[in-house]
Write a protein that holds these residues in place. Structure first.
Motif, PDB file in Angstrom:
ATOM      1  N   PHE A  51      10.787   1.578   6.318  1.00 56.83           N
ATOM      2  CA  PHE A  51      10.073   2.684   5.692  1.00 56.83           C
ATOM      3  C   PHE A  51      10.951   3.859   5.570  1.00 56.83           C
ATOM      4  CE2 PHE A  51       7.583   6.402   7.259  1.00 56.83           C
ATOM      5  CZ  PHE A  51       6.743   6.513   6.291  1.00 56.83           C
ATOM      6  N   LEU A  52      12.041   4.235   6.528  1.00 57.46           N
ATOM      7  CA  LEU A  52      12.698   5.260   6.174  1.00 57.46           C
ATOM      8  C   LEU A  52      13.624   5.339   5.317  1.00 57.46           C
ATOM      9  CD1 LEU A  52      13.849   5.961  10.324  1.00 57.46           C
ATOM     10  CD2 LEU A  52      11.940   7.277   8.725  1.00 57.46           C
ATOM     11  N   LEU A  95       0.847  -1.229  -0.026  1.00 57.31           N
ATOM     12  CA  LEU A  95      -0.135  -0.103   0.142  1.00 57.31           C
ATOM     13  C   LEU A  95       0.730   1.286   0.216  1.00 57.31           C
ATOM     14  CD1 LEU A  95      -2.760  -1.052   2.431  1.00 57.31           C
ATOM     15  CD2 LEU A  95      -2.905  -1.125  -0.023  1.00 57.31           C
ATOM     16  N   LEU A  96       1.940   1.388   0.759  1.00 55.24           N
ATOM     17  CA  LEU A  96       2.899   2.374   0.734  1.00 55.24           C
ATOM     18  C   LEU A  96       3.440   2.620  -0.630  1.00 55.24           C
ATOM     19  CD1 LEU A  96       4.678   4.584   2.479  1.00 55.24           C
ATOM     20  CD2 LEU A  96       6.269   2.661   2.295  1.00 55.24           C
ATOM     21  N   ASP A  97       3.710   1.620  -1.535  1.00 53.16           N
ATOM     22  CA  ASP A  97       4.283   1.947  -2.873  1.00 53.16           C
ATOM     23  C   ASP A  97       3.245   2.270  -3.652  1.00 53.16           C
ATOM     24  OD1 ASP A  97       6.339   1.417  -4.776  1.00 53.16           O
ATOM     25  OD2 ASP A  97       5.132  -0.178  -5.584  1.00 53.16           O
ATOM     26  N   PHE A 154      14.816   7.032  -0.445  1.00 54.51           N
ATOM     27  CA  PHE A 154      15.261   6.698  -1.862  1.00 54.51           C
ATOM     28  C   PHE A 154      14.026   6.716  -2.861  1.00 54.51           C
ATOM     29  CE2 PHE A 154      18.448   4.532   0.276  1.00 54.51           C
ATOM     30  CZ  PHE A 154      19.672   5.226  -0.210  1.00 54.51           C
ATOM     31  N   ILE A 155      12.711   6.677  -2.390  1.00 54.55           N
ATOM     32  CA  ILE A 155      11.802   6.798  -3.304  1.00 54.55           C
ATOM     33  C   ILE A 155      10.985   7.975  -3.365  1.00 54.55           C
ATOM     34  CG2 ILE A 155       9.381   5.464  -3.920  1.00 54.55           C
ATOM     35  CD1 ILE A 155      11.945   3.829  -4.380  1.00 54.55           C
ATOM     36  N   ILE A 156      10.658   8.542  -2.450  1.00 54.19           N
ATOM     37  CA  ILE A 156       9.793   9.805  -2.374  1.00 54.19           C
ATOM     38  C   ILE A 156      10.696  11.041  -2.620  1.00 54.19           C
ATOM     39  CG2 ILE A 156       8.068  11.233  -0.957  1.00 54.19           C
ATOM     40  CD1 ILE A 156       7.077   8.812   0.367  1.00 54.19           C
TER      41      ILE A 156
END
Length: 187
Positions: free
Chosen positions: A179-180, A141-143, A185-187
């Motif tokens: 999560f961190l 869901l985060l992705d 790296f993603i957001i």
């Protein structure tokens, strides 16, 4: 596995005794005192109930035993079975969104039939696999939500993270670290 899940009786290997005893105590406390708080006599002179263990699985076992009128040992076996099957199912679901179905199936079957995983679950160390199921759902869901976060999506992710911590603290800590890293790296 047939004899473990379908035969009557309790599992007595390693951590199973402690988890079963806590579920029995919680069920008795709910039925007799109408509360989930209480005193746990398993450690030395005792401690407040549900303080030093993984509380969500104990609550789910006791409540399912009460609601569905089944013995605590059967409810325990049901959640143990779910912790065996759910990570692979969620892993397959998550991987099938990004890779081919055959590759996803092979990876999830390899996780499902890993001998060490089976041993740990049968020894009573199954809370972490239940937490890993929620962990996989959280990161899926985060992705999915990360590009368009709003209050509702953040609330869902926060509830899932809370469920991870209530199911197994160490998986919760690993979830925070990952999560961190994801945020960096993603957001």
């Amino acid at each position: 596995l047939n004899g473990i899940f379908l035969e009557p009786g309790q599992l007595v290997v390693r951590d199973n005794n402690i988890h079963l005893e806590r579920a029995y105590n919680l069920k008795d406390n709910i039925l007799n005192n109408h509360q989930i708080t209480g005193w746990d006599y398993l450690d030395n002179l005792g401690s407040p109930f549900l303080t030093y263990n993984y509380i969500l699985s104990t609550i789910l076992i006791a409540l399912s035993s009460i609601i569905f009128f089944i013995p605590v040992s059967l409810a325990y076996k049901i959640f143990m079975f779910l912790s065996f099957v759910l990570p692979s199912l969620i892993f397959y679901f998550f991987l099938s969104k990004k890779f081919s179905n055959s590759a996803s199936f092979i990876a999830s079957i390899l996780f499902l039939f890993n001998l060490r995983t089976i041993e740990q679950i049968l020894e009573g160390i199954w809370n972490q696999y239940l937490a890993i199921s929620v962990f996989l759902l959280f990161f899926y869901l985060l992705d999915r939500y990360s590009k368009n976060l709003n209050f509702k999506k953040i609330s869902i992710l926060s509830i899932l993270m809370s469920i991870i911590f209530l199911t197994h603290v160490y998986v919760g800590l690993a979830s925070i670290y990952l999560f961190l890293i994801y945020l960096i790296f993603i957001i």
